[in-house]
Design an enzyme around this catalytic site. Structure first.
Site, PDB file in Angstrom:
ATOM      1  N   ASP A  14       0.856  -1.181   0.000  1.00 55.88           N
ATOM      2  CA  ASP A  14       0.000   0.000   0.000  1.00 55.88           C
ATOM      3  C   ASP A  14       0.897   1.237   0.000  1.00 55.88           C
ATOM      4  OD1 ASP A  14      -2.463   1.548   0.425  1.00 55.88           O
ATOM      5  OD2 ASP A  14      -1.710   1.823   2.459  1.00 55.88           O
ATOM      6  N   ASP A  16      -0.362   5.168   0.787  1.00 54.55           N
ATOM      7  CA  ASP A  16      -0.701   6.166   1.805  1.00 54.55           C
ATOM      8  C   ASP A  16      -0.773   5.526   3.183  1.00 54.55           C
ATOM      9  OD1 ASP A  16      -1.160   8.656   0.222  1.00 54.55           O
ATOM     10  OD2 ASP A  16      -2.651   7.401  -0.752  1.00 54.55           O
TER      11      ASP A  16
END
Length: 220
Positions: A14, A16
Site C-alpha cells: 500500500d 498512503d
C-alpha cells in the site's frame, strides 16, 4: 497477538500511510468535502483512509447516486494530486524500498496513477515498477481485487505474498485476498495484522537464496 516474524515470497505495498504519510493533505481535502456536505469531518476521516474516493463517498452518503460519487471523485483526485504540501515518507520508507528493490514487489494503492506519482515524488521515494492503481481495478478496497491482481502480476499466489497496510479497508482487502499482513502504524494495530510495526524503521528483512523472505520486528 501479532507475530514477531513471518515469511513470504513477494510483497504487496500500500502507499498512503504505509510508504507515504499523506495525512495532512488527506485531512485538508476531506474535511472541506465533509463540511460542504454537512457531515462531521472527524467522522468522515474514520472512513476515507484506504478507499478510493468514490467508495468513501458511497459510505458517507449512501443514498446518493453512484454516478455523482464518481464525478466528484474525479474532482477530488485532481485536488489531491495538486496538493502535496506536508506529504513526507513514512520513517524508514526509503531504506525499506532500497532493501526490497531486487525482491518481487508491487505497489497496490487506491490512488490513481497521477496521484501515486505525485505523492511518491513529493516523498522522495522511487516508484515500484509493478503497480496496481485505481485505474487497474473495478472495485475499491476493502474489495480484494487490487491485491489479487498485484499477486498475479508478480507471478505468485496470494498465499505467497505479504501485504503492507495501514488501514481497516486495506487490511480487510488483504485478508480477503488470502495474503499475510504486516500492519504499519497506529491505524493498523486494532485490525489484527499478522505482524505490526510502528513504522518501517522497526522492520528487518532478509532474503534466502531460495527466494524465501523473512520479516522480523526489531525490538524497541
Amino acid at each position: 497477538m501479532p507475530k514477531a516474524s513471518l515469511t513470504a515470497r513477494a510483497l504487496l505495498l500500500d502507499m498512503d500511510g504505509t510508504l507515504v504519510n499523506s495525512d495532512a493533505a488527506v485531512e485538508r481535502i476531506w474535511r472541506q468535502w465533509a463540511e460542504g456536505h454537512g457531515l462531521d469531518p472527524d467522522e468522515a476521516l474514520k472512513v476515507v483512509h484506504g478507499r478510493q474516493g468514490y467508495a468513501s463517498m458511497a459510505e458517507l452518503l449512501p443514498d446518493r447516486p453512484m454516478e455523482l460519487n464518481h464525478a466528484e471523485n474525479a474532482e477530488m483526485l485532481a485536488r489531491e494530486t495538486a496538493d502535496v504540501e506536508g506529504v513526507v515518507p513514512i520513517p524508514g520508507a526509503a531504506a525499506f524500498l532500497a532493501s526490497v528493490a531486487d525482491l518481487p514487489h508491487a505497489l497496490v494503492t487506491s490512488a490513481d496513477a497521477a496521484l501515486a506519482q505525485a505523492r511518491m515524488t513529493a516523498a522522495g521515494l522511487p516508484m515500484p515498477e509493478v503497480r496496481i492503481t485505481a485505474e487497474s481495478v473495478g472495485a475499491s478496497k476493502p474489495d480484494p481485487e487490487g491485491f489479487l491482481k498485484g499477486a498475479a502480476e508478480l507471478g505468485f499466489t496470494p498465499a505467497d505474498c505479504v501485504a503492507f497496510e495501514d488501514s481497516a479497508a486495506g487490511i480487510t482487502a488483504a485478508r480477503a485476498a488470502g495474503t499475510l499482513i504486516i500492519g504499519v502504524g497506529p491505524r493498523a494495530l486494532p485490525h489484527s495484522p499478522d505482524l505490526h510495526v510502528p513504522d518501517l524503521t522497526h522492520l528487518e528483512i532478509t532474503a534466502a537464496p531460495d527466494g524465501l523472505i523473512t520479516f522480523r520486528r526489531r525490538a524497541s
